[in-house]
Motif scaffolding. Structure first.
Motif, short mmCIF file in Angstrom:
data_model
loop_
_atom_site.label_atom_id
_atom_site.label_comp_id
_atom_site.label_asym_id
_atom_site.label_seq_id
_atom_site.Cartn_x
_atom_site.Cartn_y
_atom_site.Cartn_z
N ILE A 57 5.82 -3.67 -4.90
CA ILE A 57 5.81 -2.39 -5.62
C ILE A 57 6.34 -1.29 -4.71
O ILE A 57 7.09 -0.40 -5.15
N ALA A 58 5.96 -1.32 -3.43
CA ALA A 58 6.46 -0.32 -2.47
C ALA A 58 7.97 -0.40 -2.33
O ALA A 58 8.67 0.63 -2.25
N GLU A 59 8.51 -1.63 -2.30
CA GLU A 59 9.96 -1.81 -2.21
C GLU A 59 10.65 -1.27 -3.46
O GLU A 59 11.72 -0.64 -3.37
N LEU A 60 10.05 -1.52 -4.62
CA LEU A 60 10.62 -1.01 -5.86
C LEU A 60 10.58 0.51 -5.90
O LEU A 60 11.53 1.16 -6.35
N ALA A 63 13.26 1.97 -3.90
CA ALA A 63 14.58 1.79 -4.53
C ALA A 63 14.82 2.76 -5.68
O ALA A 63 15.93 2.85 -6.19
N GLY A 64 13.77 3.48 -6.10
CA GLY A 64 13.93 4.45 -7.18
C GLY A 64 13.28 4.06 -8.49
O GLY A 64 13.49 4.73 -9.51
N CYS A 65 12.49 2.99 -8.49
CA CYS A 65 11.82 2.55 -9.71
C CYS A 65 10.79 3.60 -10.14
O CYS A 65 10.06 4.14 -9.32
N ASP A 66 10.72 3.88 -11.44
CA ASP A 66 9.79 4.88 -11.96
C ASP A 66 8.47 4.27 -12.42
O ASP A 66 7.42 4.89 -12.30
N ILE A 67 8.54 3.07 -12.99
CA ILE A 67 7.37 2.41 -13.57
C ILE A 67 7.47 0.92 -13.26
O ILE A 67 8.56 0.34 -13.33
N VAL A 68 6.34 0.29 -12.94
CA VAL A 68 6.38 -1.14 -12.61
C VAL A 68 5.42 -1.89 -13.53
O VAL A 68 4.35 -1.40 -13.88
N ARG A 69 5.83 -3.09 -13.89
CA ARG A 69 5.00 -3.96 -14.74
C ARG A 69 4.56 -5.17 -13.92
O ARG A 69 5.34 -5.71 -13.13
#
Length: 383
Positions: A57-60, A63-69
């Motif tokens: 999740i930290a890597e995402l 990278a600019g990810c707004d929301i993670v599933r």
């Protein structure tokens, strides 16, 4: 000589205005309405392995990810959600299939949202009232995720296969159940692996209500194929103003999904453009190795956050014109390169020094643009 690097006063043009949708919250991220189109991805780890999941999740996030599933197929995954939510820097969505009790576990754990798949959750329709009440009480939003691969058997029998009409009928029915219980904090997805079917389904769905829509081509495939399919489908819909969140599904590390998703949005002027490398495809006119130059410049500027357009051109036909149009550029030929900043030639360097010079100039421009953001117009002084 000073060269003004100020950004245009007018916002960049888009192909169509955004479709008017209701706005919901996914944790701290607004979805729908006038909120920016958000980029989502999904972890590939075992959710119950908390440290590994949080690392991804930290890597995402970086990278600019707004929301993670995150997937929640087992009780041990459900038990891990609260800790993951507590430490994640971006909103966490729990992905629920088959077991309805995990929906309530995810809500209790404080997940920002829960993705439910009505086609494969046992007696889902009978539990909508309880799910809506629990979600409303905790401020949790819902994604109604209709998938071609898990469509209600009754609809498969009616339509013969997962047609756009079948996907939309399923989504509209489930939406009506939530609305019947005065729950409106949900978005909808109608995913299919065929971009043509997927696009048609979202077009039909957009005509049926003002729900925010999450775009996705399910099982899009390996990185190259999946990127093409997602880009085509998302481009067709976003260019008509349809879509409030996106997830590029690739058989690749999830960070790659985020990179592709952000690039799609930037290409359509739906996100502020950051670093953009403009390079010619190379041809018989090229007098330098454009492929290598472009790759080396891209690698050297990886992670740059300022909106900078860098042109790496290899011949005298289009090179000078493209280089002048960019913030920074090089027109190469005869063993040397002319370096342009905002249309002005600032120096000529040997071919061996092109990459180093472009990176140095880009860093200098970025630094001065950063200083200007604190006050004043950004300019570069050329000696």
């Amino acid at each position: 000589m000073s060269i003004n690097l100020g950004m245009p006063a007018l916002p960049p043009p888009t192909l169509a205005p955004r479709r008017k949708t209701r706005q919901i919250k996914v944790g701290k991220v607004l979805v729908g309405g006038d909120a920016p189109v958000s980029v989502q991805s999904m972890t590939t780890t075992k959710t119950y392995e908390v440290d590994t999941t949080l690392q991804q999740i930290a890597e995402l996030t970086a990278a600019g990810c707004d929301i993670v599933r995150v997937a929640c197929p087992h009780q041990e995954d459900a038990d891990a959600l609260a800790e993951i939510v507590q430490h994640s820097q971006i909103p966490v969505i729990a992905d629920i299939h088959f077991q309805p009790r995990y929906v309530f576990a995810a809500i209790d754990a404080g997940c920002a949202a829960v993705r439910v798949n009505p086609g494969n959750i046992r007696k889902f329709d009978d539990q909508v009232k309880e799910i809506a009440a629990a979600a409303k009480d905790r401020g949790t939003s819902i994604r109604i995720g209709v998938n071609a691969g898990s469509l209600d058997p009754r609809l498969l029998k009616k339509y013969g296969k997962a047609t756009p009409e079948a996907l939309v009928e399923s989504a509209v029915w489930e939406a009506s159940l939530f609305e019947e219980h005065d729950f409106h904090d949900f978005k909808i997805s109608v995913k299919h692996n065929d971009p043509v079917v997927m696009v048609k389904a979202y077009e039909l769905l957009s005509e049926r209500g003002d729900w925010p829509l999450h775009l996705g081509v399910t099982e899009a495939g390996p990185a190259f194929q999946g990127t093409i399919k997602s880009s085509v489908a998302f481009g067709a819909l976003l260019s008509k103003g349809i879509g409030d969140t996106i997830r590029v599904s690739l058989s690749a590390p999830p960070v790659e999904e985020v990179k592709v998703g952000l690039q799609i949005l930037q290409s359509l002027n739906l996100r502020e453009r950051k670093l953009e490398i403009v390079s010619c495809p190379s041809c018989g006119r090229a007098q330098v190795d454009v492929y290598t130059l472009a790759e080396q410049v891209t690698a050297g500027l990886e992670g740059m956050e300022v909106p900078l357009r860098v042109a790496v051109m290899g011949c005298v036909v289009n090179g000078p014109g493209e280089a002048r149009e960019a913030d920074l550029g090089v027109a190469s030929g005869n063993g040397k390169g002319q370096i342009f900043v905002k249309g002005e030639v600032i120096k000529t360097v040997p071919e061996s020094a092109i990459v180093e010079t472009l990176i140095e100039e880009a860093m200098r421009i970025a630094e001065e643009m950063g200083e200007a953001a604190e006050g004043g117009e950004p300019t570069v002084t050329v000696s």
